[in-house]
Design an enzyme around this catalytic site. Structure first.
Site: not given
Ligand code: PGA
Length: 254
Positions: A68, A136, A138, A143
């Protein structure tokens, strides 16, 4: 086969393990395709893979496809995922620039950019996909309740994602509200998937992802449908998977 769970003492040890899994894929394929993730979670993995490269692992034939990118951030913006990937990985290894693929968040036509990117994903079947998980649930920027049978698309980030990622920005108002993300369907096409999560903050969502049912509001739970998923955790993020005796629980929670 259910998800394979691997628990390590530290993210550092976990990163070494994931790098060794990637190394195997790199050595076994003439043109290995790695699906890559950003965020704080995979940093130790990149560190370990850089060390393997320094010890002789050749990445010249590796193709990389990132999950992404924020819409509206230029590749030179320090908060963009282009910038992150250069800083934490590409500047230190010999992946050929033409083999590196990251969505272009500043394309003039984002819908067209999604089609262009998706064609790259389809032309280069991913051998080894690394994913983190948002609080959450994702994966990539897919999402909760986003289209789960999706290919690359533009997504409106949820407030909780904007709040969580604000830690990387000077001010929450600077966090982009949109992103381009590879879709869940494209992620599920990878031959092998490694989901990484560390820290107590992730323990609930890891529990829901692994032991809960497959739910559209927990996108990572869809990984239960894939035949080759390894979930790489530390003791904290794994704490919700343990029964009272400290063994891995196999009990579904819903
Ligand atoms: P993080 O993010 O590794 O900074 O916890 C993970 C994500 O949002 O996929």
């Amino acid at each position: 086969m259910g998800m394979r769970i691997r628990i390590f003492d530290t993210p550092h040890d976990a990163g070494i393990h994931v790098a060794s899994l990637a190394e195997r894929v790199i050595l076994q394929n003439q043109r290995p395709v790695l699906g890559l993730a950003t965020g704080s979670t995979p940093i130790q993995f990149y560190h370990a893979l850089i060390n393997l490269h320094k010890s002789g692992l050749d990445l010249a034939d590796v193709v990389t496809i990132n999950l992404d990118e924020y819409a509206s951030l230029s590749p030179h913006d320090a908060q963009s995922y282009h910038f992150y990937m250069n800083k934490y990985f590409f500047e230190h290894v010999n992946v050929a620039p033409e083999n590196i693929h990251i969505p272009n968040g500043i394309a003039s036509d984002l819908a067209k950019e999604c089609l262009r990117y998706d064609a790259i994903v389809q032309r280069n079947p991913i051998d080894f996909q690394v994913v983190g998980i948002g609080m959450n649930g994702h994966i990539g920027f897919n999402e909760p309740n986003d289209l789960l049978l999706s290919r690359t698309h533009v997504v409106a980030l949820k407030n909780e994602t904007i709040e969580s990622n604000a830690r990387f920005f000077d001010d929450i108002s600077r966090v982009p509200q949109y992103a381009i993300t590879m879709g869940v369907q494209s992620i599920l096409q990878a031959k092998q998937i490694v989901l990484m999560a560390f820290g107590m903050d992730k323990s609930c969502i890891v529990q829901e992802t692994v032991l809960g049912g497959v739910r559209t509001d927990v996108p990572a739970s869809v990984l239960q449908l894939h035949h080759d998923v390894t979930v790489v955790l530390d003791k904290e993020s794994a704490s919700g998977l343990m029964d009272k005796r400290g063994n891995l629980s196999t009990q579904q929670t819903s």
